[in-house]
Design a protein around this motif. Structure first.
Motif, PDB file in Angstrom:
ATOM      1  N   PHE A  25      -0.797   9.001  -7.130  1.00 36.87           N
ATOM      2  CA  PHE A  25      -0.954   8.356  -5.825  1.00 36.87           C
ATOM      3  C   PHE A  25       0.134   8.781  -4.854  1.00 36.87           C
ATOM      4  O   PHE A  25      -0.132   8.982  -3.669  1.00 36.87           O
ATOM      5  N   LEU A  26       1.364   8.902  -5.314  1.00 42.36           N
ATOM      6  CA  LEU A  26       2.445   9.350  -4.445  1.00 42.36           C
ATOM      7  C   LEU A  26       2.119  10.727  -3.864  1.00 42.36           C
ATOM      8  O   LEU A  26       2.252  10.958  -2.660  1.00 42.36           O
ATOM      9  N   HIS A  27       1.664  11.621  -4.701  1.00 42.85           N
ATOM     10  CA  HIS A  27       1.319  12.981  -4.271  1.00 42.85           C
ATOM     11  C   HIS A  27       0.153  12.958  -3.281  1.00 42.85           C
ATOM     12  O   HIS A  27       0.180  13.664  -2.263  1.00 42.85           O
ATOM     13  N   TRP A  30       1.536  11.490   0.013  1.00 40.44           N
ATOM     14  CA  TRP A  30       2.465  12.421   0.651  1.00 40.44           C
ATOM     15  C   TRP A  30       1.709  13.581   1.294  1.00 40.44           C
ATOM     16  O   TRP A  30       2.041  13.999   2.403  1.00 40.44           O
ATOM     17  N   GLY A  31       0.703  14.076   0.621  1.00 40.94           N
ATOM     18  CA  GLY A  31      -0.101  15.166   1.180  1.00 40.94           C
ATOM     19  C   GLY A  31      -0.785  14.756   2.475  1.00 40.94           C
ATOM     20  O   GLY A  31      -0.876  15.547   3.418  1.00 40.94           O
ATOM     21  N   LYS A  32      -1.257  13.518   2.530  1.00 43.05           N
ATOM     22  CA  LYS A  32      -1.912  13.029   3.747  1.00 43.05           C
ATOM     23  C   LYS A  32      -0.898  12.756   4.861  1.00 43.05           C
ATOM     24  O   LYS A  32      -1.201  12.919   6.032  1.00 43.05           O
ATOM     25  N   LEU A  33       0.302  12.335   4.492  1.00 44.97           N
ATOM     26  CA  LEU A  33       1.327  12.035   5.496  1.00 44.97           C
ATOM     27  C   LEU A  33       1.952  13.292   6.092  1.00 44.97           C
ATOM     28  O   LEU A  33       2.340  13.300   7.262  1.00 44.97           O
ATOM     29  N   THR A  34       2.071  14.337   5.301  1.00 45.41           N
ATOM     30  CA  THR A  34       2.775  15.540   5.754  1.00 45.41           C
ATOM     31  C   THR A  34       1.852  16.695   6.115  1.00 45.41           C
ATOM     32  O   THR A  34       2.304  17.662   6.714  1.00 45.41           O
ATOM     33  N   GLU A  78      -1.208   4.744  -0.460  1.00 42.23           N
ATOM     34  CA  GLU A  78      -1.116   5.624  -1.635  1.00 42.23           C
ATOM     35  C   GLU A  78       0.334   5.983  -1.933  1.00 42.23           C
ATOM     36  O   GLU A  78       0.765   5.941  -3.088  1.00 42.23           O
ATOM     37  N   PHE A  79       1.067   6.341  -0.893  1.00 41.55           N
ATOM     38  CA  PHE A  79       2.459   6.748  -1.087  1.00 41.55           C
ATOM     39  C   PHE A  79       3.302   5.607  -1.658  1.00 41.55           C
ATOM     40  O   PHE A  79       4.037   5.787  -2.631  1.00 41.55           O
TER      41      PHE A  79
END
Length: 162
Positions: A25-27, A30-34, A78-79
């Motif tokens: 979920f972190l990944h 993070w992918g959606k945020l960055t 998610e993050f």
């Protein structure tokens, strides 16, 4: 019969399950945020007819404020869920909200061509296992947080930890 799952191999498997689910979920968050600007509009508007929530998803896609809220909540949710699981803090709370997201993903994908068991259902079960077995108490910050005076004075908070 008592079973202390925190000792031995079972405890390590549970910690590994918590960390892997957290990283997943972190990944994703993070992918959606960055990455490129995240938009759930296509996902929501194109929910399959088999989904019992197709009407709700279409409404959410067509309602600007709800779509904007979804576009913020999914990546950050998610993050933060992933971060909580990885460090073992507020694990039951994180697992609950991870489970809520997985229910929406499961019903939104409605990919049941090969049966009702798919990756989204598997993810939901991972959150249920991690939350139900209080995985944050094993090599996680929840074990430390539970010993704090603030939490000891408010025993109900222990339901969020674990």
């Amino acid at each position: 019969m008592d079973f202390d799952y925190s000792r031995g191999v079972t405890g390590y498997v549970l910690v590994l399950t918590r960390i892997i689910t957290g990283y997943w979920f972190l990944h994703a968050g993070w992918g959606k945020l960055t990455g490129e600007a995240f938009s759930a509009a296509g996902y929501l508007a194109n929910a399959p007819a088999a989904s019992p929530l197709q009407g709700f998803f279409a409404w959410a896609a067509a309602t600007p404020w709800l779509l904007d809220l979804t576009n913020i909540m999914v990546p950050w949710g998610e993050f933060l869920i992933g971060l909580g699981l990885i460090v073992g803090a507020l694990v039951r709370l994180a697992a609950f909200f991870g489970g809520v997201l997985m229910v929406f993903f499961y019903l939104g994908n409605a990919d049941w061509g090969h049966g009702v068991v798919n990756g989204d259902l598997f993810g939901l079960m991972m959150f249920a296992i991690v939350g139900a077995l209080a995985a944050g108490r094993i090599l996680g910050l929840d074990a430390i947080i539970e010993k704090m005076e603030f939490v000891r004075q408010r025993p109900a908070l222990k339901y969020l930890l674990g």
